[in-house]
Design an enzyme around this catalytic site. Structure first.
Site, PDB file in Angstrom:
ATOM      1  N   SER A 141       0.838  -1.201   0.000  1.00  0.00           N
ATOM      2  CA  SER A 141       0.000   0.000   0.000  1.00  0.00           C
ATOM      3  C   SER A 141       0.878   1.257   0.000  1.00  0.00           C
ATOM      4  CB  SER A 141      -0.972  -0.032   1.179  1.00  0.00           C
ATOM      5  OG  SER A 141      -2.069   0.797   0.942  1.00  0.00           O
ATOM      6  N   LYS A 168     -21.918  17.227   9.878  1.00  0.00           N
ATOM      7  CA  LYS A 168     -20.846  17.662  10.774  1.00  0.00           C
ATOM      8  C   LYS A 168     -20.282  16.509  11.591  1.00  0.00           C
ATOM      9  CE  LYS A 168     -18.107  20.524  12.811  1.00  0.00           C
ATOM     10  NZ  LYS A 168     -16.913  20.960  12.081  1.00  0.00           N
TER      11      LYS A 168
END
Length: 337
Positions: free
Chosen positions: A149, A201
């Site tokens: 990765s 949020k």
């Protein structure tokens, strides 16, 4: 709770308390003595040392850099609490030294990492390409047991990548994980109250299930980072986007498979990579040295903590829990942090 667990909790609390005291002391010194203390602390914590591995011509040197562990910026607190793994700030400083040191003619980058943060991985990649473009210094990568990765992301721009046949690499892609412990909290009568200015949020709130709209927002972010990863591999390995995407589905592979897929160039251990650099760039008589960290205040405190607490696994796990940032974030990462 048994005696051992009580001891571990007391130890963890003591570590946290010590770090807070030290931080407070530093703040007092800074306010009392001015910016000179800032300079002293910066020098103590970030100086880069050099250790000669093979003697040779000082004017023609091969630098050895190490990326060991998860690639992430853990901040000062973890350094004070004895972290001995990857140090992002220090590694970026080492790259800057490579760029500015005219005696450094080539670099061997040793990578043993499952990857890490998308920002940190991109920062390393961009710095390596900057050095290559501005100084023409070659980078050869020596992959260790794992270079997956983000570990592959930072390796992609190298002039050559060497693997062991058993190296675990690949895992090309992006991941974000969070924990939903809402039902567990409900079981114990814990109620969370969230007041927010907008519907998204508290996206990723671990106390409730994620909505389809929230998943779509995060997926778009991951897709952007994935496309960046594909571009990095395509450019670094001289492959088409289509060729890369056939491999960039998150699969892992061993060294043999990586060479067959043209994600790596050859097999070899560290000594083979150094020999290749010497031969390919007329550096047979070059000095080989390795960057490290000088024994500054942070590292000395780390040594004291390690000697005090030894290898107690439970203490280390609790310390990690107290100091790690648990917020969800996008990662170029194989396996767990």
């Amino acid at each position: 709770m048994n005696t051992k667990r009580w001891i571990a909790l007391v130890v963890a609390a003591a570590i946290l308390g010590i770090s807070l005291v030290i931080n407070s002391a530093f703040a007092i010194f800074q306010s009392t003595l001015g910016t000179g203390v800032d300079d002293l602390l910066a020098t103590a914590q970030t100086d880069v040392s050099e250790e000669v591995i093979e003697d040779g011509d000082f004017n023609k040197r091969i630098a050895v850099l190490n990326v060991e562990g998860t690639i992430q910026d853990t901040g000062e607190a973890s350094a004070l609490l004895g972290q001995t793994g990857y140090n992002h700030g220090l590694f970026m400083e080492q790259l800057e030294q490579v760029k500015n040191d005219d005696t450094v003619k080539a670099v061997m980058l040793k990578v043993n990492s499952p990857g890490g943060g998308v920002v940190e991985s991109a920062e390393i990649h961009d710095k390596i390409t900057e050095i290559q473009e501005e100084t023409k210094k070659p980078f050869y990568v020596s992959m260790g047991a794992t270079a997956a990765s983000g570990g592959y992301y930072i390796s992609a721009p190298a002039d050559k990548i060497f693997v062991n046949r058993e190296t675990m690499t690949g895992s090309l892609g992006v991941i974000m994980q969070t924990v939903n412990y809402g039902k567990l909290a409900e079981k114990y009568g814990v109620e969370f109250v969230t007041i927010k200015s907008g519907p998204f949020k508290d996206i990723g709130n671990p106390t409730r299930e994620m909505t389809a709209d929230e998943q779509a927002i995060l997926q778009e972010m991951l897709n952007d980072s994935y496309e960046s990863f594909v571009d990095v591999i395509a450019e670094g390995r001289d492959m088409s986007e289509e060729q890369v995407k056939k491999l960039a589905d998150g699969r892992i592979m061993n060294g043999r498979q990586a060479v067959d897929a043209k994600l790596a160039d050859d097999f070899g251990f560290e000594e083979d990579v150094l020999a290749a650099l010497r031969t390919d760039f007329n550096l047979e008589d070059a000095q080989v040295f390795e960057y490290g960290a000088s024994q500054g205040l942070g590292s000395l405190f780390s040594m004291k903590l390690n000697s005090l607490f030894g290898k107690d696994l439970e203490s280390q796990m609790i310390t990690k829990l107290l100091t790690e940032n648990s917020s969800p974030r996008m990662m170029y990462l194989y396996g767990e942090k």
